[in-house]
Design an enzyme around this catalytic site. Structure first.
Site, PDB file in Angstrom:
ATOM      1  N   ASN A 132     -16.102  -9.050 -12.374  1.00 20.72           N
ATOM      2  CA  ASN A 132     -14.691  -9.334 -12.673  1.00 20.72           C
ATOM      3  C   ASN A 132     -13.725  -8.634 -11.720  1.00 20.72           C
ATOM      4  O   ASN A 132     -12.556  -8.438 -12.062  1.00 20.72           O
ATOM      5  CB  ASN A 132     -14.356  -9.010 -14.132  1.00 20.72           C
ATOM      6  CG  ASN A 132     -14.986  -7.725 -14.577  1.00 20.72           C
ATOM      7  OD1 ASN A 132     -15.470  -6.976 -13.736  1.00 20.72           O
ATOM      8  ND2 ASN A 132     -14.982  -7.467 -15.861  1.00 20.72           N
ATOM      9  N   HIS A 287      -7.659  -0.810 -20.187  1.00 26.97           N
ATOM     10  CA  HIS A 287      -7.666  -1.164 -18.754  1.00 26.97           C
ATOM     11  C   HIS A 287      -7.724  -2.664 -18.552  1.00 26.97           C
ATOM     12  O   HIS A 287      -7.765  -3.146 -17.425  1.00 26.97           O
ATOM     13  CB  HIS A 287      -8.838  -0.492 -18.054  1.00 26.97           C
ATOM     14  CG  HIS A 287     -10.149  -1.194 -18.265  1.00 26.97           C
ATOM     15  ND1 HIS A 287     -10.626  -1.533 -19.507  1.00 26.97           N
ATOM     16  CD2 HIS A 287     -11.087  -1.625 -17.371  1.00 26.97           C
ATOM     17  CE1 HIS A 287     -11.789  -2.132 -19.378  1.00 26.97           C
ATOM     18  NE2 HIS A 287     -12.096  -2.217 -18.094  1.00 26.97           N
TER      19      HIS A 287
HETATM   20  N1  LIG Z   1      -5.445 -10.858 -13.935  1.00 29.37           N
HETATM   21  C1  LIG Z   1      -6.797 -10.924 -13.983  1.00 29.37           C
HETATM   22  N2  LIG Z   1      -7.464 -10.124 -14.864  1.00 29.37           N
HETATM   23  C2  LIG Z   1      -8.800 -10.201 -14.889  1.00 29.37           C
HETATM   24  C3  LIG Z   1      -9.534 -11.069 -14.070  1.00 29.37           C
HETATM   25  N3  LIG Z   1     -10.866 -10.905 -14.323  1.00 29.37           N
HETATM   26  C4  LIG Z   1     -10.934  -9.926 -15.270  1.00 29.37           C
HETATM   27  N4  LIG Z   1      -9.692  -9.507 -15.609  1.00 29.37           N
HETATM   28  C5  LIG Z   1      -9.317  -8.411 -16.523  1.00 29.37           C
HETATM   29  O1  LIG Z   1      -9.629  -7.184 -15.882  1.00 29.37           O
HETATM   30  C6  LIG Z   1     -10.375  -6.335 -16.751  1.00 29.37           C
HETATM   31  C7  LIG Z   1     -11.332  -5.550 -15.884  1.00 29.37           C
HETATM   32  O2  LIG Z   1     -12.387  -5.013 -16.601  1.00 29.37           O
HETATM   33  P1  LIG Z   1     -13.547  -4.086 -16.003  1.00 29.37           P
HETATM   34  O3  LIG Z   1     -14.274  -3.584 -17.220  1.00 29.37           O
HETATM   35  O4  LIG Z   1     -14.381  -4.878 -15.089  1.00 29.37           O
HETATM   36  O5  LIG Z   1     -12.916  -2.967 -15.243  1.00 29.37           O
HETATM   37  C8  LIG Z   1     -11.039  -7.291 -17.744  1.00 29.37           C
HETATM   38  O6  LIG Z   1     -11.202  -6.669 -18.997  1.00 29.37           O
HETATM   39  C9  LIG Z   1     -10.053  -8.439 -17.852  1.00 29.37           C
HETATM   40  O7  LIG Z   1      -9.144  -8.219 -18.890  1.00 29.37           O
HETATM   41  C10 LIG Z   1      -8.812 -11.903 -13.157  1.00 29.37           C
HETATM   42  O8  LIG Z   1      -9.381 -12.689 -12.373  1.00 29.37           O
HETATM   43  N5  LIG Z   1      -7.457 -11.786 -13.151  1.00 29.37           N
HETATM   44 MN   LIG Z   2     -13.136  -2.043 -13.389  1.00 33.70          MN
END
Ligand SMILES: Nc1nc2c(ncn2[C@@H]2O[C@H](COP(=O)(O)O)[C@@H](O)[C@H]2O)c(=O)[nH]1
Ligand SMILES: [Mn+2]
Length: 372
Positions: A132, A287
């Site tokens: 992600n 986060h």
């Molecule tokens: N704006 C966006 N937010 C996104 C995307 N893909 C994921 N997410 C959000 O980021 C957190 C990151 O989590 P992590 O545990 O990997 O640090 C995830 O929970 C989503 O809410 C995106 O493409 N665009």
């Molecule tokens: Mn992360």
């Protein structure tokens, strides 16, 4: 607040959806030797044995597993000044490329200039990585607190770039080396192994920060924009706190100024400012929105409903650059919890206030043949 046991709770209203497995993992975590308290954020969801979206204060011991393999992962926000007055998001999405390939500049110098001594994993520096992680151009949706946002250089018409990435192979190699010798055990902080881990960890945190800065630099360069840093907040790290060691896995610090909390490529990002003393939220903030579906569930469910190409535009009108079909399904906005609910839980707990919301315009994940 959802109470888990005498040492653990979750910053979420009882009506917010938290998976039973995530609660179970938080309870297991709070039972580890030395844990003073464990607090789940409203985006809490199951991880590999320990939950994601949690802050855990431990006395005398550091647990590499609680930080995970992507040491130093975080969100960095930049203001972007594009040439010309009108944004053509589709054209810009087409022009963007190369963020998955090795940077042709001097990566060792880039790292050294940012305090990383003994540079390593230089070929991966400036690359987003899978899962992600993303680099996303965003427009201001609403300014809730204009006077608090203006000092950050953000106005109603501003464009910003949100970069989510971490320490790539470096963090992974540090956890792997720990597991090879100690398995799932923690390390006494006052031991050679504990000090060695913390030294390697700190280097990975700085590497991650330098990585986000370089991703932003490459993104801006490829669209001919000027770049102004706004914030960089790490959410996977262990730091000294109140005589103990505060492990954060998917939790942003509460004491380092504004934080960008993204929802997904198809929902808003919330720019928030910490409020209060942070005690009830484990001196931390969420986060992200947190996963609702596992990756395999998301693939199966989304494949049933959509063709991959249909997911390249979002409900908010954003363009998505992602040439990996599985990833497109796995990272669909539906796979995440509701970000408005997550932020409302933090606000209701007195942990932050909303300064602004940001809308995804172009989300860059991966382009195959990126250099052509
Ligand atoms: N704006 C966006 N937010 C996104 C995307 N893909 C994921 N997410 C959000 O980021 C957190 C990151 O989590 P992590 O545990 O990997 O640090 C995830 O929970 C989503 O809410 C995106 O493409 N665009
Ligand atoms: Mn992360």
């Amino acid at each position: 607040m959802i109470r888990i046991d005498e040492r653990a709770h979750i910053v979420a209203s009882p009506s917010s959806w938290i998976e039973g497995e995530a609660e179970r993992q938080l309870r297991t975590t709070s039972g580890l030797a030395g844990v003073r308290w464990a607090v789940g954020m409203p985006d809490l969801h199951p991880g590999k044995g320990h939950p994601i979206g949690a802050a855990i204060l431990v006395d005398g011991i550091v647990y590499p597993h609680l930080v995970g393999s992507d040491i130093g992962c975080g969100m960095a926000l930049f203001r972007l000044e594009l040439p010309g007055s009108k944004l053509n998001a589709e054209r810009l999405a087409k022009r963007l490329r190369g963020l998955e390939g090795t940077w042709e500049g001097d990566a060792e110098a880039w790292l050294r200039d940012r305090g990383v001594v003994d540079p390593s994993f230089v070929d991966a520096l400036g690359t987003i990585g899978g899962g992600n992680h993303f680099a996303e151009l965003q427009a201001v949706h609403e300014l809730a607190e204009p006077s608090a946002v203006h000092p950050l250089g953000i106005e109603k018409k501003s464009l910003v770039l949100l970069v989510h990435s971490g320490s790539r192979g470096l963090g992974e190699s540090i956890l792997r080396a720990h597991v090879a010798i100690y398995g799932a055990k923690g390390l006494e902080v006052d031991s050679t192994a504990g000090r060695d881990y913390l030294r390697a960890h700190d280097r990975a945190v700085m590497w991650g920060r330098a990585n986000r800065a370089l991703i932003a630099h490459r993104f801006a360069e490829s669209v001919g924009a000027d770049l102004h840093p706004v914030l960089d907040v790490c959410h996977n790290a262990v730091t000294p706190h109140d005589g103990g060691w505060l492990h954060r896995k998917g939790a942003a610090p509460h004491d380092q100024g504004p934080v960008a909390i993204p929802g997904s490529r198809g929902t808003l990002t919330y720019l928030v400012e910490p409020t209060g003393d942070g005690v009830s939220s484990g001196h931390s903030l969420a986060h992200g929105a947190g996963r609702k579906w596992t990756r395999s569930d998301a693939r199966a469910r989304m494949r049933d409903r959509f063709r991959a190409g249909e997911l390249l535009r979002t409900d908010l009108g954003g363009f998505v650059v992602c040439d990996d079909k599985d990833l497109l399904f796995e990272e669909a906005p539906d796979a995440y919890k509701r970000i408005d609910r997550v932020v409302a839980d933090l606000v209701d707990a007195g942990a932050c206030r909303v300064l602004a919301t940001l809308r995804p315009v172009v989300t860059y994940k991966i382009r195959k043949n990126g250099r052509e």
